[in-house]
Design a protein around this motif. Structure first.
Motif, PDB file in Angstrom:
ATOM      1  N   PHE A  32       0.919  -1.024  -0.014  1.00 27.72           N
ATOM      2  CA  PHE A  32      -0.013   0.241  -0.067  1.00 27.72           C
ATOM      3  C   PHE A  32       0.755   1.084   0.068  1.00 27.72           C
ATOM      4  O   PHE A  32       1.820   1.232   0.776  1.00 27.72           O
ATOM      5  N   ILE A  33       0.385   2.084  -0.866  1.00 31.07           N
ATOM      6  CA  ILE A  33       1.030   3.530  -0.806  1.00 31.07           C
ATOM      7  C   ILE A  33       0.207   4.750  -0.726  1.00 31.07           C
ATOM      8  O   ILE A  33      -0.819   4.376  -0.818  1.00 31.07           O
ATOM      9  N   GLY A  34       0.714   5.715  -0.671  1.00 28.57           N
ATOM     10  CA  GLY A  34      -0.250   6.855  -0.430  1.00 28.57           C
ATOM     11  C   GLY A  34      -0.574   6.989   0.993  1.00 28.57           C
ATOM     12  O   GLY A  34      -0.181   6.676   1.943  1.00 28.57           O
ATOM     13  N   ASP A  35      -1.609   7.733   1.282  1.00 26.42           N
ATOM     14  CA  ASP A  35      -2.266   8.103   2.633  1.00 26.42           C
ATOM     15  C   ASP A  35      -2.843   6.882   3.179  1.00 26.42           C
ATOM     16  O   ASP A  35      -3.711   6.371   2.809  1.00 26.42           O
ATOM     17  N   LYS A  36      -2.212   6.598   4.465  1.00 25.54           N
ATOM     18  CA  LYS A  36      -2.528   5.501   5.110  1.00 25.54           C
ATOM     19  C   LYS A  36      -3.928   5.344   5.724  1.00 25.54           C
ATOM     20  O   LYS A  36      -4.726   4.465   5.459  1.00 25.54           O
ATOM     21  N   ALA A  37      -4.372   6.463   6.094  1.00 22.00           N
ATOM     22  CA  ALA A  37      -5.969   6.770   6.616  1.00 22.00           C
ATOM     23  C   ALA A  37      -6.876   6.478   5.305  1.00 22.00           C
ATOM     24  O   ALA A  37      -7.759   5.908   5.512  1.00 22.00           O
ATOM     25  N   THR A  38      -6.683   6.858   4.021  1.00 20.49           N
ATOM     26  CA  THR A  38      -7.263   6.710   3.007  1.00 20.49           C
ATOM     27  C   THR A  38      -7.447   5.043   2.490  1.00 20.49           C
ATOM     28  O   THR A  38      -8.337   4.664   2.220  1.00 20.49           O
ATOM     29  N   ALA A  39      -6.221   4.535   2.612  1.00 16.40           N
ATOM     30  CA  ALA A  39      -6.263   3.118   2.347  1.00 16.40           C
ATOM     31  C   ALA A  39      -6.890   2.261   3.417  1.00 16.40           C
ATOM     32  O   ALA A  39      -7.818   1.299   2.969  1.00 16.40           O
ATOM     33  N   VAL A  40      -6.887   2.616   4.794  1.00 17.92           N
ATOM     34  CA  VAL A  40      -7.641   2.023   5.541  1.00 17.92           C
ATOM     35  C   VAL A  40      -8.949   2.107   5.462  1.00 17.92           C
ATOM     36  O   VAL A  40      -9.781   1.153   5.448  1.00 17.92           O
ATOM     37  N   ALA A  41      -9.593   3.373   5.123  1.00 21.05           N
ATOM     38  CA  ALA A  41     -11.083   3.595   4.987  1.00 21.05           C
ATOM     39  C   ALA A  41     -11.399   2.913   3.563  1.00 21.05           C
ATOM     40  O   ALA A  41     -12.515   2.268   3.682  1.00 21.05           O
ATOM     41  N   ALA A  42     -10.659   2.874   2.287  1.00 14.69           N
ATOM     42  CA  ALA A  42     -11.061   2.095   1.311  1.00 14.69           C
ATOM     43  C   ALA A  42     -11.221   0.624   1.660  1.00 14.69           C
ATOM     44  O   ALA A  42     -12.231  -0.065   1.088  1.00 14.69           O
ATOM     45  N   ALA A  43     -10.213  -0.027   2.306  1.00 13.69           N
ATOM     46  CA  ALA A  43     -10.222  -1.273   2.632  1.00 13.69           C
ATOM     47  C   ALA A  43     -11.467  -1.617   3.568  1.00 13.69           C
ATOM     48  O   ALA A  43     -12.108  -2.724   3.340  1.00 13.69           O
ATOM     49  N   GLU A  44     -11.719  -0.921   4.606  1.00 11.08           N
ATOM     50  CA  GLU A  44     -12.847  -1.183   5.305  1.00 11.08           C
ATOM     51  C   GLU A  44     -14.083  -1.200   4.632  1.00 11.08           C
ATOM     52  O   GLU A  44     -14.941  -1.845   4.919  1.00 11.08           O
ATOM     53  N   LYS A  45     -14.264  -0.243   3.708  1.00  5.62           N
ATOM     54  CA  LYS A  45     -15.396  -0.101   2.886  1.00  5.62           C
ATOM     55  C   LYS A  45     -15.627  -1.275   2.056  1.00  5.62           C
ATOM     56  O   LYS A  45     -16.726  -1.864   1.988  1.00  5.62           O
ATOM     57  N   GLN A  46     -14.549  -1.752   1.312  1.00  5.93           N
ATOM     58  CA  GLN A  46     -14.644  -2.863   0.404  1.00  5.93           C
ATOM     59  C   GLN A  46     -15.038  -4.084   1.303  1.00  5.93           C
ATOM     60  O   GLN A  46     -15.816  -4.844   1.114  1.00  5.93           O
ATOM     61  N   LEU A  47     -14.321  -4.316   2.318  1.00  7.03           N
ATOM     62  CA  LEU A  47     -14.404  -5.696   2.988  1.00  7.03           C
ATOM     63  C   LEU A  47     -15.833  -5.965   3.939  1.00  7.03           C
ATOM     64  O   LEU A  47     -16.453  -6.686   3.957  1.00  7.03           O
ATOM     65  N   SER A  48     -16.300  -4.515   4.326  1.00  8.69           N
ATOM     66  CA  SER A  48     -17.464  -4.408   4.862  1.00  8.69           C
ATOM     67  C   SER A  48     -18.536  -4.910   4.166  1.00  8.69           C
ATOM     68  O   SER A  48     -19.475  -5.400   4.317  1.00  8.69           O
ATOM     69  N   GLU A  49     -18.748  -4.074   3.043  1.00  7.64           N
ATOM     70  CA  GLU A  49     -19.749  -4.446   1.941  1.00  7.64           C
ATOM     71  C   GLU A  49     -19.727  -5.934   1.445  1.00  7.64           C
ATOM     72  O   GLU A  49     -20.634  -6.407   1.460  1.00  7.64           O
ATOM     73  N   GLN A  50     -18.515  -6.429   1.426  1.00  3.27           N
ATOM     74  CA  GLN A  50     -18.307  -7.859   1.008  1.00  3.27           C
ATOM     75  C   GLN A  50     -18.696  -8.828   2.183  1.00  3.27           C
ATOM     76  O   GLN A  50     -19.382  -9.837   1.824  1.00  3.27           O
ATOM     77  N   ALA A  51     -18.481  -8.470   3.285  1.00  4.62           N
ATOM     78  CA  ALA A  51     -18.867  -9.262   4.393  1.00  4.62           C
ATOM     79  C   ALA A  51     -20.218  -9.260   4.538  1.00  4.62           C
ATOM     80  O   ALA A  51     -21.138 -10.374   4.944  1.00  4.62           O
ATOM     81  N   ALA A  52     -20.976  -8.198   4.710  1.00  3.13           N
ATOM     82  CA  ALA A  52     -22.484  -8.163   4.732  1.00  3.13           C
ATOM     83  C   ALA A  52     -23.287  -8.617   3.676  1.00  3.13           C
ATOM     84  O   ALA A  52     -24.195  -9.348   3.911  1.00  3.13           O
ATOM     85  N   SER A  53     -22.714  -8.576   2.312  1.00  5.09           N
ATOM     86  CA  SER A  53     -23.357  -9.231   1.193  1.00  5.09           C
ATOM     87  C   SER A  53     -23.068 -10.734   1.385  1.00  5.09           C
ATOM     88  O   SER A  53     -24.162 -11.772   1.293  1.00  5.09           O
ATOM     89  N   ALA A  54     -22.141 -11.328   2.117  1.00  6.27           N
ATOM     90  CA  ALA A  54     -21.812 -12.646   2.137  1.00  6.27           C
ATOM     91  C   ALA A  54     -22.966 -13.268   3.099  1.00  6.27           C
ATOM     92  O   ALA A  54     -23.321 -14.516   3.036  1.00  6.27           O
ATOM     93  N   VAL A  55     -22.920 -12.506   4.247  1.00  2.00           N
ATOM     94  CA  VAL A  55     -24.037 -12.824   5.217  1.00  2.00           C
ATOM     95  C   VAL A  55     -25.194 -12.929   4.673  1.00  2.00           C
ATOM     96  O   VAL A  55     -26.055 -14.108   4.906  1.00  2.00           O
ATOM     97  N   ASP A  56     -25.703 -11.902   3.885  1.00  2.00           N
ATOM     98  CA  ASP A  56     -26.889 -12.023   3.240  1.00  2.00           C
ATOM     99  C   ASP A  56     -27.223 -13.071   2.282  1.00  2.00           C
ATOM    100  O   ASP A  56     -28.237 -13.847   2.277  1.00  2.00           O
ATOM    101  N   VAL A  57     -26.088 -13.429   1.702  1.00  3.45           N
ATOM    102  CA  VAL A  57     -26.353 -14.620   0.603  1.00  3.45           C
ATOM    103  C   VAL A  57     -26.439 -15.835   1.235  1.00  3.45           C
ATOM    104  O   VAL A  57     -27.086 -16.838   1.062  1.00  3.45           O
ATOM    105  N   ALA A  58     -25.612 -16.152   2.453  1.00  2.37           N
ATOM    106  CA  ALA A  58     -25.454 -17.329   3.033  1.00  2.37           C
ATOM    107  C   ALA A  58     -26.645 -17.440   3.769  1.00  2.37           C
ATOM    108  O   ALA A  58     -27.488 -18.741   4.047  1.00  2.37           O
ATOM    109  N   ALA A  59     -27.485 -16.492   4.533  1.00  2.00           N
ATOM    110  CA  ALA A  59     -28.702 -16.669   5.047  1.00  2.00           C
ATOM    111  C   ALA A  59     -30.105 -16.698   4.101  1.00  2.00           C
ATOM    112  O   ALA A  59     -30.942 -17.553   4.338  1.00  2.00           O
ATOM    113  N   ARG A  60     -30.021 -16.048   3.060  1.00  2.00           N
ATOM    114  CA  ARG A  60     -31.342 -15.957   2.138  1.00  2.00           C
ATOM    115  C   ARG A  60     -31.062 -16.384   0.771  1.00  2.00           C
ATOM    116  O   ARG A  60     -31.946 -16.746  -0.045  1.00  2.00           O
ATOM    117  N   GLY A  61     -29.915 -16.601   0.064  1.00  2.00           N
ATOM    118  CA  GLY A  61     -29.789 -16.838  -1.301  1.00  2.00           C
ATOM    119  C   GLY A  61     -29.689 -15.489  -1.963  1.00  2.00           C
ATOM    120  O   GLY A  61     -30.213 -14.422  -1.391  1.00  2.00           O
TER     121      GLY A  61
END
Length: 128
Positions: free
Chosen positions: A51-80
């Motif tokens: 990772f290069i660039g501003d660390k806070a920006t990289a953390v925020a981007a990774a949090e957003k990506q992984l959060s959305e992916q995790a929430a979607s995975a829970v939804d798909v696993a629970a309901r299809g």
């Protein structure tokens, strides 16, 4: 003026190449990124990413990506994955939806922790 001959690098060394590969990563090739591309399982889709660039920006981007992916995975696993017309519902909260939302919230918190840890481990500064 004296010049030295250029040393030839064997073609199969994996050091110089057009396309990154796992073999090349062993020789030092790696991807410099500000935001990771993700596979379906949430893992990064780069070769030994840095990772290069501003660390806070990289953390925020990774949090957003992984959060959305995790929430979607829970939804798909629970309901299809389905879509269609909804029935007329009531104004009362649905117990299944509440349980699903709680599971998503827990998955999001774990994903944010993972994102911060990934960036902390691989961040190399502003890339100047």
């Amino acid at each position: 003026m004296a010049t030295s001959q250029k040393k030839e690098t064997p073609a199969d060394s994996g050091v110089l190449q057009d396309t990154p590969s796992p073999a090349a990563a062993e020789h030092g090739d790696h991807d410099r990124i500000v935001m990771a591309s993700r596979r379906a399982d949430g893992s990064m889709d780069q070769i030994n990413p840095e990772f290069i660039g501003d660390k806070a920006t990289a953390v925020a981007a990774a949090e957003k990506q992984l959060s959305e992916q995790a929430a979607s995975a829970v939804d798909v696993a629970a309901r299809g994955v389905t879509s269609g017309q909804g029935d007329e519902g009531s104004s009362e909260p649905d117990a299944e939806v509440k349980a699903l939302k709680d599971a998503q919230d827990k998955a999001i918190e774990r994903a944010k922790a993972q994102a911060a840890a990934e960036v902390e481990q691989r961040h190399q500064g502003l890339g100047d």
